[in-house]
Scaffold this active site. Structure first.
Site, short mmCIF file in Angstrom:
data_model
loop_
_atom_site.label_atom_id
_atom_site.label_comp_id
_atom_site.label_asym_id
_atom_site.label_seq_id
_atom_site.Cartn_x
_atom_site.Cartn_y
_atom_site.Cartn_z
CG HIS A 146 -2.10 -0.97 0.91
ND1 HIS A 146 -2.08 -2.22 1.43
CD2 HIS A 146 -3.03 -1.04 -0.06
CE1 HIS A 146 -3.17 -2.76 1.12
NE2 HIS A 146 -3.77 -2.26 0.23
CG ASP A 196 -8.05 -3.01 1.37
OD1 ASP A 196 -7.81 -1.89 1.22
OD2 ASP A 196 -7.53 -4.16 0.51
CB ALA A 224 -14.55 1.90 -10.73
CG ASP A 264 -5.80 -1.35 -4.59
OD1 ASP A 264 -5.12 -2.50 -5.17
OD2 ASP A 264 -5.94 -1.29 -3.47
#
Ligand SMILES: Cc1cc2nc3c(=O)[nH]c(=O)nc-3n(C[C@H](O)[C@H](O)[C@H](O)COP(=O)(O)OP(=O)(O)OC[C@H]3O[C@@H](n4cnc5c(N)ncnc54)[C@H](O)[C@@H]3O)c2cc1C
Lengths: 545, 574
Positions: free
Chosen positions: B331, B359, B414, B434
């Site tokens: 990340h 997440d 998205a 992501d």
């Protein structure tokens, strides 16, 4: 009263009906509606006395316009579009009359809270440079990003059918593509390759004038005897002659004939069978990509409607067109309440199916054209789903989803092209009745909403066992005269009929005039008829065809 | 939290004079909290059954010997320990899978304790063969309690009415446990004076609660995990039942049947312990190395959280999304190069769009950005974002990112969100993509020229885009296909990579319209990062020869070549 089993046996075969009527078979809990073209509004057409009385009335006020277009399908809208582009831009100069409450004819779309969806036509292959007028339309829509060296337009990615285009359900599993590769023997594959070579041969073929055998628009195609000879045999006979015996190859070609023509391999002419494949191939032998919208060709209709706008009058059925003196055409139409109105025009474009045009235009009444214009019947069911259900075996999703073991044509997923892969959606299920015209219509209309919804539901359930939990609503559209059919001999009969030639100040535009029902032909005839009118009205404009 | 000895026990006492002293117990028991007596008394019995009860009472009065009595007290200890562990198991499991720990603990404990009350009341109906019934109940507790965690995991994974099963199991176990102590009291009654009886039993009972509450977090969960703990505790109950048949030998007429039943339950639970992996497999198609503590089929995907010794992992459709042990490498590398590139060019980072990343771990990094004003996170699955907000392990790991007022969550595809006319006005300084790897068409579309063209429409001038791009080592063609596709969409790209132990070599593509140079320094931060510093940041952009560019096609909606590349490449490793 036919039982459920009878209905399923009629449309899906007795063996399948047996399975589907077992008590274990899942039961759907859906509601829905029955739709059809509003030809009831034109009923006066069929009663000569009533018609004569209406026409004889002298009390009807007469309004004036320059051009009347009868029919708000792709051909009529394209004609109006061309007239506007060609200089007849004033709103009152062009009037389009459409008997239905929605425009688009058999290319119309619908809309739910979830998505738009088609009611009929669902795609157009990317046109070659030959379809010039269509190219102009696509450019105007802003979806042409350039041109390939061979003249094909480069179409915007989001309009091209998203991969995977199609999948085939066979024995419990989905496979990519329409040709059943799984389990194909060497001989099958050899024949498949040989068939493709045969098609490529025709793609390269040119007549003495340099014209191709199969090209869209068909107006540009060769009329050499060698090509017309293909009209004299059925596609099945042609395949027999060529030694194409492979069951899966014949299935593919039969599917193509049912899908595009509502004809079986035995009834479609070899000309038509080859046209389906060859007209969509590029010089390299690859088939063109498809353009599609959530509402199928409704996407094209919406654009045309945007241009033609309030020149279109919905719910107005024209019942008669006849000349008065040398300069005037009298157009009689009924409004939704059945009240007659009269309009005087300089020119009229009849953009309606030929069987309607014959009723509208007295001078066509005694023409013998039955071989040239034979109509197939279709049922279209829009299945509204509340979700996507279990992940299937094999290829997970596609735009066009075909069941190998079913006489239906499968279904198209409306949300596929939107990139919407989750949650509620609409599946448009198609069934073409291949029987002779009258029989086909009887079969279609004898089955009511419950029957058709059940046929669609049972058919889809074989590939989607959880459909009973997903289908909330099934709407049924019965197209009695869905499309003209290129039977053996139709092409020659069509040439002889010369049905596109204007009669006085009445011009003709409809895909029927090409003997095959596709958007491109409807558009081309609309543009041709409009250019004839523009010329007659002394507008000096170069053709865009 | 202890199994209360309910005042309900008093009722038969009133009926049968032999039990009279128990009325005193109701105040000593504490749990009765002064509830009026006799409210829930069982129906009046006729004289015949009254006589019978008295006879039984007499037999009870002959009671066990002193050593037996002491051993029976040990039984109380065991029962109390097990009872508490069942309660904790259900609460913990519920908060793992449903989130919102306060709610789950409160409701599970509430249901459990009230069910114990019901059990205590029901014990009043036990008139004959008290000892035998006690063992019967003990066996039932062993079976239901022992199987509770596997049952609950299974129910959560496969049923939509999980809560019904949860509270049903909790109530059933609570009820059975609630019957145990009253019955034992009646069995022990003859050996002790009433005041001693109550004192001892309750002392041992509370002691058991202490043992259970300490052993659960310190020993059971870390060493055995939830499923095995449940099975083992059930086993202990079964052993107790077996032992009780010997202790109460002279009070039970036929012990053989009981012993066989206890043994059968013991064996069944034993098989369960051995096959615990298989049991979880039953609830889960995938093979996970560690214990599954959360598994949920949402309409969009299958979410699984597993927990090992020192870390936990999140899987979507069986694909590892992160391991808490090394996700910071992934990340930090996802977020900081984009921020650094933007800042280094002298542009602000005020508004950021995160696509996927439900997440919240990328968010955690983002929120450290100085001057950040708003983040919009678009993730398909509302269950995922809800889980990341409420599941204790996850929300601890993402540092409560979803509660930050700067964050707006949108649950939508998205692709659909970017293309929707209503969102056309939303423009960002940085976009982070992501998404899960492109292993099927619905994901493949998120890596097409069309998708990047849509992203461009949402980028402010000189905005920076970072895209997770699978492994440049294991899926080299896929990686470069993504980079080439972005280029075709009119973006200048700078591919980079990081090593994440649980993933291997991992890749990203940094992009901007016009041109892009890899960033050379991190923006000023309040605290240093765990993985990145300036030299490491620069090193990310060095790709070794085996990860360098290949000749690949561009991924378009109408060809979806990426899905094919990806499938072919990862197949080699599976
Ligand atoms: C189920 C189905 C699927 C199809 N799939 C495809 C496909 O995928 N691709 C493709 O290219 N083509 C497809 N077609 C064919 C395509 O729909 C037609 O080619 C196209 O719509 C023809 O347009 P048109 O304007 O010539 O005729 P139509 O669409 O028939 O339009 C004629 C219009 O005239 C109106 N009209 C009739 N009588 C009157 C009257 N008296 N007064 C006023 N108005 C009147 C009608 O209501 C109608 O709106 C399909 C057709 C069907 C039925």
């Amino acid at each position: 009263m036919p039982t459920r089993r009878d209905v399923l046996a009629t449309f899906l075969g007795a063996a399948f009906a047996g399975v589907a009527c077992k008590s274990k078979a899942p039961v759907g809990h859906y509601h829905g509606e029955l739709f059809g073209p509003r030809f009831d509004r034109g009923h006066k057409l069929r009663d000569p006395k009533e018609l004569a009385a209406t026409l004889a009335r002298t009390d009807l006020p007469e309004q004036k316009t320059r051009v009347v277009v009868v029919g708000g399908g792709p051909a009529g809208l394209s004609a109006a579009w061309r007239l506007i582009r060609g200089g007849l831009a004033a709103k009152e100069d062009v009037q389009v009359f459409e008997l239905d409450d929605v425009a688009g004819g058999t290319s119309r779309g619908g809309q739910s809270e979830v998505t738009r969806y088609p009611w009929g036509a669902h795609y157009v292959p990317v046109p070659s440079g030959d379809a010039r007028a269509l190219g102009v339309l696509l450019e105007e829509m802003g979806i042409v990003e350039g041109h390939e060296a061979d003249g094909y337009p480069v179409i915007a990615e989001h309009v091209l059918c998203r991969a995977p285009e199609e999948r085939l359900f066979y024995r419990g599993r989905w496979y990519e593509g329409l040709y059943l590769q799984a389990g194909a023997q060497k001989e099958d594959l050899r024949q498949f390759r040989a068939f493709k070579r045969e098609l490529q041969g025709w793609r390269k073929w040119r007549d003495l004038k340099g014209r191709r055998a199969f090209v869209i628009p068909t107006a540009r195609a060769s009329d050499a005897e060698e090509v017309l000879a293909l009209d004299a045999v059925s596609m099945a006979q042609w395949m027999d002659q060529k030694g194409f015996t492979s069951a899966r190859l014949r299935w593919l070609v039969d599917y193509a004939c049912r899908d595009d023509y509502a004809l079986s391999l035995q009834d479609a002419s070899a000309w038509a069978g080859l046209f389906y494949f060859v007209s969509r191939m590029n010089d390299l032998g690859a088939s063109s990509e498809l353009m599609t919208w959530a509402d199928g060709n409704g996407g094209l209709v919406r654009h045309l409607l945007g241009v033609v706008a309030d020149r279109v009058h919905l719910g107005k059925s024209v019942i008669d067109v006849r000349p008065r003196g040398a300069q005037e055409q009298v157009v009689t139409y009924l409004d939704r309440d059945g009240a007659p109105h009269r309009l005087i025009a300089e020119r009229v474009i009849l953009a309606v199916p030929r069987y309607v045009a014959r009723h509208l235009c007295p001078s066509l009444a005694d023409r013998k054209e039955d071989l040239a214009f034979d109509y197939g019947a279709w049922a279209v069911c829009n299945v509204h789903l509340n979700g996507r259900g279990a992940r299937p075996q094999g290829v997970a999703m596609a735009w066009d989803n075909v069941l190998y073991e079913s006489p239906s044509l499968g279904y198209v997923s409306a949300t596929h092209q939107e990139g919407n892969d989750h949650g509620p959606t609409v599946w448009t299920w198609y069934y073409a009745i291949t029987d002779p015209g009258k029989d086909a219509r009887k079969k279609l209309l004898d089955a009511h909403w419950r029957d058709w919804a059940d046929v669609a539901f049972s058919d889809l359930s074989r590939a989607h066992p959880d459909l009973h939990a997903l289908a909330d609503r099934i709407d049924v559209f019965r197209w009695g005269h869905a499309m003209t059919r290129p039977r053996v001999g139709a092409r020659r009969a069509l040439r002889e009929a010369a049905a596109h030639v204007p009669v006085g100040a009445v011009h003709f535009a409809h895909t029927d005039l090409s003997g095959v029902a596709i958007f491109e032909e409807a558009h081309d005839h609309g543009v041709r008829a409009a250019e004839e009118v523009l010329a007659a009205l002394s507008f000096q404009v170069p053709s865009i065809r | 939290m202890r199994p209360p000895v309910s005042e309900d026990e008093q009722a038969p006492v009133e009926e049968a004079p032999l039990h009279a002293p128990n009325s005193e117990h109701s105040t000593a028991g504490g749990a009765s909290q002064g509830a009026p007596r006799r409210i829930w008394g069982p129906p009046q019995r006729d004289e015949a059954s009254q006589k019978k009860a008295e006879a039984d009472g007499r037999r009870e009065a002959e009671g066990p010997s002193k050593t037996t009595a002491t051993l029976l007290l040990v039984t109380v200890l065991v029962i109390a320990t097990c009872g508490l562990v069942y309660e904790l198991l259900a609460s913990t499991l519920a908060s793992f899978v449903l989130g919102d720990a306060v709610m789950q603990y409160s409701t599970v404990i509430g249901v459990y304790l009230s069910a114990m009350g019901v059990g205590a009341w029901l014990s009043g109906y036990v008139v004959d063969d008290v000892a035998k019934r006690f063992v019967d109940i003990e066996i039932a507790v062993a079976l239901v309690g022992g199987a509770s965690a596997p049952i609950l995991f299974f129910a959560f994974a496969h049923l939509s009415w999980f809560r019904v099963v949860l509270y049903g199991v909790v109530a059933l176990v609570g009820m059975l446990v609630g019957m145990e102590i009253p019955l034992l009291l009646r069995i022990l009654r003859a050996r002790y004076a009433f005041k001693d009886l109550v004192a001892r039993v309750l002392t041992v009972d509370y002691l058991g609660a202490l043992v259970g509450s300490l052993a659960f977090p310190i020993f059971f969960v870390p060493k055995l995990g939830l499923v095995r703990t449940s099975l083992v505790i059930g086993g202990i109950n079964a052993v107790t039942a077996l032992a009780s048949t010997y202790l109460l030998d002279d009070e039970i007429k036929k012990t053989l049947g009981l012993r066989l039943r206890a043994l059968a339950v013991l064996v069944a639970l034993g098989v369960g312990v051995v096959a615990a992996d298989r049991l979880t497999l039953l609830a889960e198609e995938g093979l996970f190395a560690d214990e599954i503590i959360y598994a949920k089929q949402t309409p969009y995907q299958r979410i699984v959280i597993t927990r090992g010794r020192a870390s936990f992992q999140l899987f979507l459709n069986g694909n590892l999304q992160f391991s808490s042990a090394d996700e910071y490498r992934y990340h930090e590398a996802l977020i900081w190069p984009a921020i650094a590139a933007r800042v280094e060019a002298g542009d602000p980072v005020k508004r950021v769009l995160v696509l996927g990343g439900g997440d919240g771990l990328g968010l955690r990094e983002l929120l450290k950005t100085p001057g950040l004003e708003a983040v919009t996170l678009v993730d398909l699955d509302p269950f995922m974002t809800h889980l990341a907000r409420s599941q204790p392990l996850l929300s601890a790991l993402n540092e409560g990112a979803f509660s930050d007022p700067r964050v707006t969550i949108v649950n939508d595809d998205a692709y659909v969100w970017l293309g929707a006319p209503k969102n056309a006005g939303q423009k960002f300084d940085v976009i982070i993509a992501d998404f899960p790897d492109p292993n099927h068409y619905a994901l493949g579309k998120l890596y097409t020229t069309r998708m990047y063209a849509l992203m461009k429409q949402h980028m402010l001038e000189r905005a920076v885009l970072a895209v997770q791009s699978t492994s440049p080592l294991f899926a080299r063609k896929s990686f470069w296909c993504i980079a080439r596709t972005m280029e075709r969409a009119g973006l200048a790209v700078a591919p980079y990579h990081v090593f994440v132990p649980s993933f291997g070599e991992w890749g990203y593509v940094l992009a901007r319209e016009g041109s892009i140079t890899p960033p050379s320094r991190l923006p000023p931060l309040a605290k240093p990062l765990r993985y990145l510093d300036d030299p490491t940041l620069r090193a990310l952009f060095v790709l070794s020869r085996d990860m360098q560019s290949l000749d690949v096609e561009v991924n378009r909606l109408d060809n979806q070549v990426l899905v094919h590349y990806y499938e072919a490449e990862w197949k080699r490793y599976l």
